[in-house]
Motif scaffolding. Structure first.
Motif, PDB file in Angstrom:
ATOM      1  N   GLY A 167      49.692  31.835  23.484  1.00 41.60           N
ATOM      2  CA  GLY A 167      49.673  33.212  22.984  1.00 41.60           C
ATOM      3  C   GLY A 167      50.840  34.004  23.549  1.00 41.60           C
ATOM      4  N   GLY A 204      45.984  36.802  13.803  1.00 40.09           N
ATOM      5  CA  GLY A 204      46.514  37.662  14.849  1.00 40.09           C
ATOM      6  C   GLY A 204      45.613  37.788  16.062  1.00 40.09           C
ATOM      7  N   TYR A 205      45.405  39.028  16.488  1.00 40.90           N
ATOM      8  CA  TYR A 205      44.617  39.277  17.694  1.00 40.90           C
ATOM      9  C   TYR A 205      43.157  38.858  17.534  1.00 40.90           C
ATOM     10  CZ  TYR A 205      48.714  42.083  18.860  1.00 40.90           C
ATOM     11  OH  TYR A 205      50.002  42.497  19.117  1.00 40.90           O
ATOM     12  N   SER A 258      43.078  41.279  23.547  1.00 39.70           N
ATOM     13  CA  SER A 258      42.215  40.488  22.651  1.00 39.70           C
ATOM     14  C   SER A 258      41.629  39.288  23.381  1.00 39.70           C
ATOM     15  CB  SER A 258      43.008  40.031  21.426  1.00 39.70           C
ATOM     16  OG  SER A 258      44.144  39.274  21.793  1.00 39.70           O
ATOM     17  N   ILE A 284      42.912  35.211  18.286  1.00 41.58           N
ATOM     18  CA  ILE A 284      42.961  34.943  19.723  1.00 41.58           C
ATOM     19  C   ILE A 284      41.617  35.266  20.368  1.00 41.58           C
ATOM     20  CG2 ILE A 284      44.021  35.674  21.916  1.00 41.58           C
ATOM     21  CD1 ILE A 284      46.603  36.179  20.307  1.00 41.58           C
ATOM     22  N   MET A 285      41.043  36.396  19.996  1.00 41.90           N
ATOM     23  CA  MET A 285      39.748  36.788  20.543  1.00 41.90           C
ATOM     24  C   MET A 285      38.679  35.748  20.209  1.00 41.90           C
ATOM     25  SD  MET A 285      37.658  40.393  20.060  1.00 41.90           S
ATOM     26  CE  MET A 285      37.225  40.079  18.335  1.00 41.90           C
ATOM     27  N   THR A 316      54.323  35.689  21.461  1.00 38.38           N
ATOM     28  CA  THR A 316      54.856  37.058  21.489  1.00 38.38           C
ATOM     29  C   THR A 316      56.386  37.064  21.384  1.00 38.38           C
ATOM     30  OG1 THR A 316      55.029  37.111  23.928  1.00 38.38           O
ATOM     31  CG2 THR A 316      52.941  37.826  22.937  1.00 38.38           C
ATOM     32  N   LEU A 361      53.178  39.614  17.483  1.00 36.58           N
ATOM     33  CA  LEU A 361      52.183  39.797  18.544  1.00 36.58           C
ATOM     34  C   LEU A 361      52.862  40.368  19.792  1.00 36.58           C
ATOM     35  CD1 LEU A 361      50.175  36.441  18.258  1.00 36.58           C
ATOM     36  CD2 LEU A 361      49.502  38.679  17.382  1.00 36.58           C
ATOM     37  N   SER A 362      52.162  41.274  20.476  1.00 31.16           N
ATOM     38  CA  SER A 362      52.687  41.843  21.718  1.00 31.16           C
ATOM     39  C   SER A 362      51.926  41.281  22.911  1.00 31.16           C
ATOM     40  CB  SER A 362      52.555  43.369  21.708  1.00 31.16           C
ATOM     41  OG  SER A 362      51.192  43.756  21.799  1.00 31.16           O
ATOM     42  N   MET A 388      46.926  31.990  14.873  1.00 34.24           N
ATOM     43  CA  MET A 388      47.470  33.239  15.422  1.00 34.24           C
ATOM     44  C   MET A 388      48.319  33.989  14.408  1.00 34.24           C
ATOM     45  SD  MET A 388      48.328  32.246  19.385  1.00 34.24           S
ATOM     46  CE  MET A 388      47.067  31.500  20.429  1.00 34.24           C
ATOM     47  N   GLY A 405      48.764  43.271  23.508  1.00 36.15           N
ATOM     48  CA  GLY A 405      47.767  42.967  22.482  1.00 36.15           C
ATOM     49  C   GLY A 405      47.089  41.638  22.722  1.00 36.15           C
ATOM     50  N   VAL A 406      47.874  40.630  23.107  1.00 35.20           N
ATOM     51  CA  VAL A 406      47.312  39.298  23.386  1.00 35.20           C
ATOM     52  C   VAL A 406      46.378  39.368  24.584  1.00 35.20           C
ATOM     53  CG1 VAL A 406      47.851  36.947  24.146  1.00 35.20           C
ATOM     54  CG2 VAL A 406      49.233  38.030  22.367  1.00 35.20           C
TER      55      VAL A 406
END
Length: 200
Positions: A39, A13-14, A56, A17-18, A43, A48-49, A9, A52-53
């Motif tokens: 996740g 990042g996103y 994604s 996670i995706m 944040t 990470l927001s 992560m 956004g989490v």
């Protein structure tokens, strides 16, 4: 595992996670409950927001669902009829049973897909019978996205709210999973009993 998830992560990042969620949908090495709650926790310790989490993770879930839906398309009713024609006498299943099941899914498929998104493991596998019944793609994507979005929002917010204690949520989710599996097991036994009784 926490260090491994943290590395992915932090580095990807996103997109990370995706990928994790998409992979979990197709071949679940790590339950989505773990990825989502962690996740949410991330944040509170990274850039990470929550939004956004959630976005994604939802995108990853939909991608994984589409892959399984396509697999289901390859196992359509005609192919099942051939399988039943050859092995149905052993399984005690007829072509008529296949058509009845297909008709049932045609009628209740969208809501089945939606509600199954809240059942661990089955939430991913339900995409296969959706493809097998040639469920309308738009409806499949709509109900999959809505159900998945709700699931993701709840778990990501829970992970963010408890922070470093995110594993507590995972423990509760394991209890939830066992209860759901127990109910499904009993339901399957009852349905099998009624099915065999009708056959006799």
């Amino acid at each position: 595992m926490q260090n491994w998830l943290t590395d992915i992560m932090n580095e990807f990042g996103y997109m990370g996670i995706m990928f994790l969620i998409a992979f979990e949908n197709i071949f679940p090495p790590i339950p989505s409950e773990v990825i989502l709650t962690f996740g949410g926790f991330m944040t509170t310790t990274s850039k990470l927001s929550i939004i956004g989490v959630i976005i994604s993770a939802t995108a990853g879930s939909v991608i994984g669902a589409i892959v399984l839906y396509i697999i289901g398309l390859q196992l359509d009713v005609e192919r099942l009829e051939k399988i039943v024609g050859r092995w149905g006498h052993i399984l005690r299943i007829t072509k008529n049973d296949i058509h009845k099941a297909d008709a049932w899914f045609d009628k209740y498929g969208p809501w089945t897909v939606f509600f199954c998104r809240f059942v661990p493991l089955i939430r991913s596998l339900i995409s296969i019978p959706a493809g097998m019944s040639n469920m309308n793609v738009s409806l499949f994507l709509l109900f999959t996205t809505i159900g998945t979005l709700i699931w993701n929002i709840v778990l990501v917010y829970l992970g963010a709210s408890v922070g470093g204690s995110w594993e507590v949520i995972v423990e509760y989710m394991e209890i939830y999973s066992r209860v759901i599996y127990g109910i499904l097991f009993v339901l399957v036994i009852v349905l099998l009993y009624l099915f065999m009784k009708r056959k006799k």
